[in-house]
Every structure is written in C-alpha cells, then in structure tokens.
Motif scaffolding. Structure first.
Motif, PDB file in Angstrom:
ATOM      1  N   UNK A 192       0.840  -1.199   0.000  1.00 25.27           N
ATOM      2  CA  UNK A 192       0.000   0.000   0.000  1.00 25.27           C
ATOM      3  C   UNK A 192       0.871   1.244   0.000  1.00 25.27           C
ATOM      4  N   UNK A 193       0.238   2.406  -0.277  1.00 28.93           N
ATOM      5  CA  UNK A 193       0.971   3.662  -0.333  1.00 28.93           C
ATOM      6  C   UNK A 193       1.612   3.972   1.015  1.00 28.93           C
ATOM      7  N   UNK A 194       2.848   4.439   0.959  1.00 27.44           N
ATOM      8  CA  UNK A 194       3.572   4.755   2.202  1.00 27.44           C
ATOM      9  C   UNK A 194       4.694   5.735   1.902  1.00 27.44           C
ATOM     10  N   UNK A 195       5.218   6.358   2.965  1.00 26.35           N
ATOM     11  CA  UNK A 195       6.379   7.246   2.898  1.00 26.35           C
ATOM     12  C   UNK A 195       7.224   6.961   4.125  1.00 26.35           C
ATOM     13  N   UNK A 196       8.511   6.684   3.928  1.00 24.90           N
ATOM     14  CA  UNK A 196       9.407   6.395   5.040  1.00 24.90           C
ATOM     15  C   UNK A 196      10.708   7.153   4.841  1.00 24.90           C
ATOM     16  N   UNK A 197      11.143   7.864   5.871  1.00 23.12           N
ATOM     17  CA  UNK A 197      12.453   8.506   5.866  1.00 23.12           C
ATOM     18  C   UNK A 197      13.395   7.642   6.696  1.00 23.12           C
ATOM     19  N   UNK A 198      14.528   7.292   6.069  1.00 28.04           N
ATOM     20  CA  UNK A 198      15.487   6.363   6.679  1.00 28.04           C
ATOM     21  C   UNK A 198      16.844   7.036   6.834  1.00 28.04           C
ATOM     22  N   UNK A 199      16.879   8.115   7.586  1.00 26.46           N
ATOM     23  CA  UNK A 199      18.134   8.832   7.766  1.00 26.46           C
ATOM     24  C   UNK A 199      18.458   9.667   6.543  1.00 26.46           C
ATOM     25  N   UNK A 200      19.501   9.240   5.793  1.00 30.78           N
ATOM     26  CA  UNK A 200      19.926   9.957   4.589  1.00 30.78           C
ATOM     27  C   UNK A 200      19.200   9.475   3.342  1.00 30.78           C
ATOM     28  N   UNK A 201      18.208   8.631   3.473  1.00 26.92           N
ATOM     29  CA  UNK A 201      17.459   8.116   2.323  1.00 26.92           C
ATOM     30  C   UNK A 201      15.973   8.142   2.662  1.00 26.92           C
TER      31      UNK A 201
ATOM     32  N   UNK B  74      -0.159  11.371   4.615  1.00 28.99           N
ATOM     33  CA  UNK B  74       1.149  10.904   5.101  1.00 28.99           C
ATOM     34  C   UNK B  74       2.263  11.807   4.589  1.00 28.99           C
ATOM     35  N   UNK B  75       2.229  12.134   3.286  1.00 27.91           N
ATOM     36  CA  UNK B  75       3.287  12.986   2.742  1.00 27.91           C
ATOM     37  C   UNK B  75       3.271  14.380   3.356  1.00 27.91           C
ATOM     38  N   UNK B  76       2.083  14.936   3.596  1.00 26.67           N
ATOM     39  CA  UNK B  76       2.016  16.258   4.237  1.00 26.67           C
ATOM     40  C   UNK B  76       2.648  16.224   5.625  1.00 26.67           C
ATOM     41  N   UNK B  77       2.341  15.177   6.363  1.00 25.83           N
ATOM     42  CA  UNK B  77       2.902  15.077   7.711  1.00 25.83           C
ATOM     43  C   UNK B  77       4.414  14.946   7.670  1.00 25.83           C
TER      44      UNK B  77
END
Length: 370
Positions: A109-118, A234-237
């Motif tokens: 499903x649609x998601x957004x994850x920030x993993x440090x430098x990526x 999710x992206x706005x947050x």
C-alpha cells in the motif's frame, strides 16, 4: 534439493530494445522487427544525469553503477505476474543494509518512510483507469523506481529529464511525484467532463443508461479520492516535519511546498468530480420526479372529470321507490341520465380550464415536446 535461481538477461540492439527473457524455457512473444520479444521479464533502465542518457543493462551492472555513480536514475520494470522464486529487488541491487525489503513487492500500500539519509515511497498513480503503485527509493546520489508492468509516468519522467535537468536525485524524486499527481488530475478532469456531458444529455433525452454511466463515474471519483487522500495525508505530515528541521535546505523546502500546493489542487479536482456526480444524480432524480408529477396531474384531471359522472351513475343506480315509481318517462330518463352528466362534464372542463392545474399540465406537455 536444488534451488533454481532465475537468470535475468537484457538484450541490447541498436535501434530497438528487446525485453529480456527468464531462463530456462522462456515464453516467446510476437516478433518485433524480426526479433522475438520474451515475456515475463525484468527490464532495467539506467539514466545517467545530468546528460539524461538512457541505457539498458543487466541488474548486476545497475548494482555496480549504484555503488559508483554520483547522480543516477535506475528504473526496474518487473513482470506483472510474480514469477516463482523471484528474488527481492533490494537484494539484487545490494540494498540489504537499507530497510526496504518490501521494494518491488506486489500488494504494497501507499507509504512514505524517511530512513536517515534516504527515503522510500510507494507512490499511487492512475494508469488505464486503475490504481497502480510505483516504489521509489532515493538517496543523495541516486533514485530507484520499481514497478510491475509498463508505467507511463516513468516514461514521461525520463523524457522530461533532458529538458528539466534536475540538480540532484531529490529534485528528480519530486518530478516523479508530480507525474503521479498529474495522472490523478487527468483522470479526474476527464471524468468531470463526462459527467457534465451526461447531465446535458439527460436534460435533452433521459435514458436509463445515464444512471449506469453516472454510477461508474461516481465510483471512479470515490476510487481516486480513496487512493490519494491517505497518501497525501502521510506525505504532508512527513514533509511538514522535515521542513521544520533547520538543516533542511531551502531549495528542497520550496520543492515540498510546491508539491503540497499541487496535491491540494488535484484533491480539489477529485472532490469537484464527486460533487458533480452527486449533482448529476440529483438532476436525474428531479427529472424523474417531474415526470411522475406530470402523470399525477393527468390522473387528477381524469378523476375530476369522472368523479361527478361516477356519482350520478351510482345515484341513479340505486333502487328506491321514487326512481322506480315516478320516473317512468323515457324523456325524463334521458334528461337525467345524459343531460346531467353532460352538464357536470362541461362544468368540470370549464373549472379545469380556468384553474392553474390545467395550465401547468399544458406547460409541462410543451416542455416535453421540446
């Protein structure tokens, strides 16, 4: 027990690109320029930036380029049907250390994850009237996109790169996100125009097929809204949280704000589609109600005309002594039986003609005749 690992091949031909095959015993497709195209394959495309040069290579070469290149786009097209024994894309590209084991996995499903430098994204987009997803993984040096089957937004992105010349992979990511939003916008605007055309046709000549088509368009609006709204939330947050970080560059803050503004406009288009579909259904119901009111008016007029006649018929049909003993003349019978009914009929028609009911019925018939 021997484990069979599928071998991925990429064939490069000058002037034509042939999709690779999966060995052993690949399925052969139709000929293209005298060369057979193999189905059910992985296609790896690499775009060297800032030149925008596109090359196709083996996945192992893409893995090597990811380790050495400073600015690169790698697009991987997986077969639409998951083949048995398919290896994870993260493993093939040497991304085991990253928390993206789901990259390229079907059904995400649609998601957004920030993993440090990526960062990793599952981006929804509209293609062939259905919702598909493109997986994206971005770092400071490269952008990886993974999708199942052809993805027209990816082709549009690759075609834009030589003109746009994004300065880094993050700017290239925002171009991808804008392409995905544009698929929602085009689908919503097209459906909105269809709703407007259907509404015009209904006022000219209403047919039952209009309801079915309106139901399809309303369902499309609900599908677009359901697919896009959670992703945008999710992206706005995430973007708002990142922009609050003092170390977030000003150029990327501008990209994020522009993307959020575009996303709100696209969401407004989808909501306009939903409102238009509801309004069209209300218009259809109003047309049906108007026709029903016209029928009721006709029944009321018929009842007004025949009610006195029914009363006279019932009155003179009663068997009491005055009628049987006194009214023995044929002339009196015809005078009472026909004359009274004719008088009441003329009175009823005159009353209807002088009232607004008759004029409403006449005006309604005039509108129908148009």
């Amino acid at each position: 027990m021997v484990r069979v690992i599928p071998v991925v091949r990429v064939i490069l031909v000058v002037g034509a690109y042939v999709r690779p095959g999966v060995l052993p015993a690949p399925k052969m497709g139709p000929k293209a320029g005298g060369i057979r195209i193999r189905r059910g394959t992985m296609i790896v495309s690499m775009v060297s930036m800032p030149e925008g040069t596109v090359t196709h290579a083996h996945v192992s070469e893409a893995r090597e380029r990811l380790a050495t290149s400073r600015f690169l786009l790698v697009d991987i097209e997986l077969p639409e049907e998951v083949p048995p024994g398919e290896q994870p894309v993260a493993h093939l590209l040497g991304l085991e250390t990253e928390d993206v084991a789901w990259l390229g996995r079907a059904g995400e499903s649609a998601r957004v994850e920030f993993l440090g430098d990526s960062a990793a994204f599952v981006v929804p987009m509209v293609q062939a009237a259905r919702i598909t997803h493109v997986h994206a993984f971005v770092t400071e040096r490269y952008l990886i996109t993974v999708h199942r089957g052809p993805a027209e937004p990816i082709r549009s992105l690759i075609a834009r790169l030589p003109r746009e010349r994004p300065p880094d992979s993050v700017a290239m990511l925002f171009l991808l996100l804008e392409e995905a939003l544009d698929t929602f916008r085009r689908s919503a605007v097209q459906a909105l125009l269809e709703v407007e055309d259907l509404e015009d046709e209904m006022f000219q000549h209403r047919v039952p097929q209009h309801v079915y088509r309106l139901a399809q368009l309303r369902r499309r609006g609900a599908l677009l809204h359901h697919a896009l709204l959670p992703y945008l939330q999710v992206t706005d947050e995430i973007f708002t949280r990142r922009m609050m970080n003092p170390g977030f560059p000003e150029e990327r803050q501008k990209l994020a704000r522009d993307y959020q503004h575009t996303a709100r406009l696209v969401l407004t288009d989808i909501e306009s589609l939903q409102d238009s579909a509801r309004r069209a259904f209300a218009s259809y119901s109003s047309l049906v109600s108007g026709e029903q009111n016209s029928v009721i008016n006709r029944l009321a007029i018929v009842s007004t005309i025949f009610l006195p006649l029914t009363f006279l018929t019932g009155f003179f049909g009663m068997n009491f002594s005055y009628l049987t003993d006194e009214l023995e003349s044929r002339d009196v019978f015809w005078l009472l039986a026909v004359g009274l009914q004719a008088v009441f009929l003329l009175i009823a028609l005159y009353a209807l003609h002088r009232t607004r009911i008759w004029r409403k019925l006449r005006d309604g018939e005039g509108v129908d005749d148009l």
